[in-house]
Design a protein around this motif. Structure first.
Motif, PDB file in Angstrom:
ATOM      1  N   CYS A 198       0.801  -1.230   0.000  1.00 14.54           N
ATOM      2  CA  CYS A 198       0.000   0.000   0.000  1.00 14.54           C
ATOM      3  C   CYS A 198       0.829   1.273   0.000  1.00 14.54           C
ATOM      4  O   CYS A 198       0.326   2.312  -0.470  1.00 14.54           O
ATOM      5  CB  CYS A 198      -0.958  -0.004   1.196  1.00 14.54           C
ATOM      6  N   TRP A 199       2.063   1.248   0.533  1.00 15.59           N
ATOM      7  CA  TRP A 199       2.837   2.473   0.462  1.00 15.59           C
ATOM      8  C   TRP A 199       4.265   2.288  -0.050  1.00 15.59           C
ATOM      9  O   TRP A 199       4.830   3.225  -0.639  1.00 15.59           O
ATOM     10  CB  TRP A 199       2.866   3.223   1.804  1.00 15.59           C
ATOM     11  N   TYR A 200       4.857   1.112   0.130  1.00 17.83           N
ATOM     12  CA  TYR A 200       6.214   0.970  -0.418  1.00 17.83           C
ATOM     13  C   TYR A 200       6.185   0.784  -1.934  1.00 17.83           C
ATOM     14  O   TYR A 200       6.909   1.469  -2.668  1.00 17.83           O
ATOM     15  CB  TYR A 200       6.949  -0.193   0.238  1.00 17.83           C
ATOM     16  N   PHE A 220      -1.499   9.518   0.619  1.00 17.37           N
ATOM     17  CA  PHE A 220      -2.702   9.220   1.398  1.00 17.37           C
ATOM     18  C   PHE A 220      -2.463   8.042   2.341  1.00 17.37           C
ATOM     19  O   PHE A 220      -2.778   8.101   3.535  1.00 17.37           O
ATOM     20  CB  PHE A 220      -3.868   8.925   0.444  1.00 17.37           C
ATOM     21  N   VAL A 221      -1.898   6.950   1.818  1.00 11.72           N
ATOM     22  CA  VAL A 221      -1.709   5.746   2.636  1.00 11.72           C
ATOM     23  C   VAL A 221      -0.599   5.965   3.657  1.00 11.72           C
ATOM     24  O   VAL A 221      -0.721   5.546   4.825  1.00 11.72           O
ATOM     25  CB  VAL A 221      -1.403   4.533   1.739  1.00 11.72           C
ATOM     26  N   PHE A 222       0.479   6.625   3.278  1.00  9.38           N
ATOM     27  CA  PHE A 222       1.600   6.780   4.206  1.00  9.38           C
ATOM     28  C   PHE A 222       1.257   7.733   5.342  1.00  9.38           C
ATOM     29  O   PHE A 222       1.796   7.600   6.455  1.00  9.38           O
ATOM     30  CB  PHE A 222       2.827   7.285   3.451  1.00  9.38           C
ATOM     31  N   PHE A 223       0.388   8.692   5.100  1.00 12.78           N
ATOM     32  CA  PHE A 223      -0.060   9.546   6.209  1.00 12.78           C
ATOM     33  C   PHE A 223      -0.790   8.702   7.250  1.00 12.78           C
ATOM     34  O   PHE A 223      -0.602   8.893   8.458  1.00 12.78           O
ATOM     35  CB  PHE A 223      -0.963  10.663   5.676  1.00 12.78           C
ATOM     36  N   PHE A 229       1.921   4.523  13.400  1.00 13.76           N
ATOM     37  CA  PHE A 229       3.190   4.492  14.130  1.00 13.76           C
ATOM     38  C   PHE A 229       3.072   5.256  15.450  1.00 13.76           C
ATOM     39  O   PHE A 229       3.586   4.823  16.499  1.00 13.76           O
ATOM     40  CB  PHE A 229       4.308   5.106  13.281  1.00 13.76           C
ATOM     41  N   ILE A 230       2.403   6.383  15.411  1.00 11.08           N
ATOM     42  CA  ILE A 230       2.244   7.177  16.633  1.00 11.08           C
ATOM     43  C   ILE A 230       1.414   6.422  17.663  1.00 11.08           C
ATOM     44  O   ILE A 230       1.745   6.380  18.865  1.00 11.08           O
ATOM     45  CB  ILE A 230       1.605   8.537  16.298  1.00 11.08           C
ATOM     46  N   LEU A 274      11.175   8.431  11.654  1.00  8.61           N
ATOM     47  CA  LEU A 274      11.687   8.212  10.302  1.00  8.61           C
ATOM     48  C   LEU A 274      10.598   8.388   9.245  1.00  8.61           C
ATOM     49  O   LEU A 274      10.855   8.910   8.156  1.00  8.61           O
ATOM     50  CB  LEU A 274      12.297   6.811  10.203  1.00  8.61           C
ATOM     51  N   SER A 275       9.401   7.963   9.562  1.00  9.40           N
ATOM     52  CA  SER A 275       8.310   8.098   8.600  1.00  9.40           C
ATOM     53  C   SER A 275       7.995   9.566   8.324  1.00  9.40           C
ATOM     54  O   SER A 275       7.731   9.946   7.177  1.00  9.40           O
ATOM     55  CB  SER A 275       7.071   7.370   9.103  1.00  9.40           C
ATOM     56  N   VAL A 276       8.026  10.409   9.355  1.00  9.93           N
ATOM     57  CA  VAL A 276       7.774  11.836   9.145  1.00  9.93           C
ATOM     58  C   VAL A 276       8.878  12.464   8.296  1.00  9.93           C
ATOM     59  O   VAL A 276       8.616  13.255   7.374  1.00  9.93           O
ATOM     60  CB  VAL A 276       7.649  12.555  10.502  1.00  9.93           C
ATOM     61  N   ILE A 277      10.144  12.089   8.573  1.00  9.74           N
ATOM     62  CA  ILE A 277      11.268  12.645   7.802  1.00  9.74           C
ATOM     63  C   ILE A 277      11.176  12.227   6.333  1.00  9.74           C
ATOM     64  O   ILE A 277      11.333  13.045   5.421  1.00  9.74           O
ATOM     65  CB  ILE A 277      12.603  12.187   8.423  1.00  9.74           C
ATOM     66  N   LEU A 278      10.898  10.956   6.107  1.00  7.57           N
ATOM     67  CA  LEU A 278      10.820  10.474   4.727  1.00  7.57           C
ATOM     68  C   LEU A 278       9.607  11.054   4.000  1.00  7.57           C
ATOM     69  O   LEU A 278       9.663  11.286   2.784  1.00  7.57           O
ATOM     70  CB  LEU A 278      10.763   8.941   4.717  1.00  7.57           C
ATOM     71  N   LEU A 279       8.526  11.285   4.715  1.00 13.91           N
ATOM     72  CA  LEU A 279       7.361  11.896   4.078  1.00 13.91           C
ATOM     73  C   LEU A 279       7.696  13.283   3.551  1.00 13.91           C
ATOM     74  O   LEU A 279       7.296  13.657   2.434  1.00 13.91           O
ATOM     75  CB  LEU A 279       6.205  11.953   5.070  1.00 13.91           C
ATOM     76  N   LYS A 280       8.440  14.046   4.332  1.00 14.09           N
ATOM     77  CA  LYS A 280       8.847  15.376   3.883  1.00 14.09           C
ATOM     78  C   LYS A 280       9.799  15.289   2.692  1.00 14.09           C
ATOM     79  O   LYS A 280       9.704  16.087   1.741  1.00 14.09           O
ATOM     80  CB  LYS A 280       9.501  16.140   5.031  1.00 14.09           C
TER      81      LYS A 280
END
Length: 326
Positions: A198-200, A220-223, A229-230, A274-280
């Motif tokens: 779904c996201w990779y 959409f999916v990674f958000f 994760f939170i 890490l997910s927030v950093i990669l999203l940016k």
């Protein structure tokens, strides 16, 4: 009168053919006639014995009757059956070869290359489902981000497995932790493959083909994944997550299990950061590619209308509506 006494029918001497000189010469000679000729003269045979010629071997053999070489009906039927069996074996071999090639074609992805992910042994009954090669399919400027997303997915899978072990340890020490253990199994079985699909894979495809639709689907999916994760890092009790709240609750009763849960909570926190950093990072790359929502809509519509399943369903619906109107 003498002339009258002569026989007028008597042949004259000149007309007798035997009066010819050449004939009379032969008849009067002393040459032996055919009746008197002796082919075996009476003379000594001693000289003949000394000059006997040895018999020569004839070059020709006497005629011998050869047996018939025509095969019997039984032999002919056996030969025909053997030929049919050989042809059948050849057809079976060719059919097996065609099946093998068909399986090879089915195991290849849309690019026509053999799938290599997941990397499974040859003897394993399940074959790879995807083709993945960063150096070949991803542009050099996007390879680093794509690999980091892949490593994040693997890190998330390891964290989910450790979360299962932590919940199992809590369930062993406290029977009330059965719900957390059951949910931890569900999260591992559900989130590990779903996060990959779904996201990779969408971000892999987006970086590979510069697809606006894949970018929007990934965002959409990674958000949603960042939110998960939170929640996992927080660790709400009875939710199957070894987060901070659950870890501090368990450490008061069992320090060993609590320490394991704290380690898992740290891992969930690292996944969230890490997910927030990669999203940016992906968002900044997306803005440089010139992608837009309009392009995503066009790609989606083109993909839907060119899909064979959609075309079949649309044709069936149109045919059904036409029959109802008639």
């Amino acid at each position: 009168m003498s002339n009258i006494d002569n026989n007028p029918f008597a042949a004259s001497a000149g007309d007798n053919p035997f009066n010819d000189p050449s004939v009379t010469q032969v008849t009067n000679s002393h040459v032996e006639t055919v009746d008197q000729f002796n082919p075996f003269p009476d003379h000594s045979t001693g000289g003949l014995a000394s000059h006997t010629t040895p018999a020569t071997t004839s070059l020709y053999q006497p005629a011998v009757l050869q047996p018939s070489t025509e095969p019997s009906p039984q032999a002919t039927a056996a030969a025909a059956q053997a030929k049919l069996l050989k042809q059948q074996e050849e057809l079976e071999r060719k059919a097996a070869e065609l099946d093998r090639r068909e399986h090879e074609l089915q195991s290849r992805g849309p690019t026509g290359k053999e799938n290599n992910w997941p990397p499974l042994p040859k003897f394993f009954p399940i074959k790879p489902c995807f083709y993945q090669d960063f150096s070949e399919e991803i542009p050099p400027e996007y390879q680093r981000v794509c690999k980091m997303m892949y490593y994040l997915w693997m890190f998330n899978c390891v964290t989910l497995f450790l979360n299962l072990l932590a919940c199992l340890a809590m369930f062993i020490t406290d029977s009330s932790g059965g719900m957390d253990f059951g949910l931890s199994i569900l999260w591992l079985v559900l989130f590990a493959p779903c996060s990959f699909l779904c996201w990779y894979r969408p971000i892999y495809k987006a970086l590979k083909t510069d697809s606006s639709f894949s970018f929007f689907f990934f965002f959409f999916v990674f958000f949603c994944q960042v939110v998960i994760f939170i929640i996992q890092a927080v660790g709400i009790p009875r939710w199957g997550n070894s987060g901070w709240i659950t870890a501090f609750t368990v450490i008061t009763t069992n320090k060993a299990v609590g320490a394991i849960m704290i380690i898992v909570a740290i891992l969930f926190t690292i996944c969230g950061v890490l997910s927030v950093i990669l999203l940016k990072m992906v968002h900044s790359m997306y803005r440089r590619t010139g992608a837009s929502f309009q392009k995503a809509q066009q790609e989606f519509s083109q993909g839907v209308f060119t899909n064979k399943n959609f075309q079949t369903a649309a044709a069936g619906a149109a045919q059904g509506a036409f029959q109802q109107n008639n």
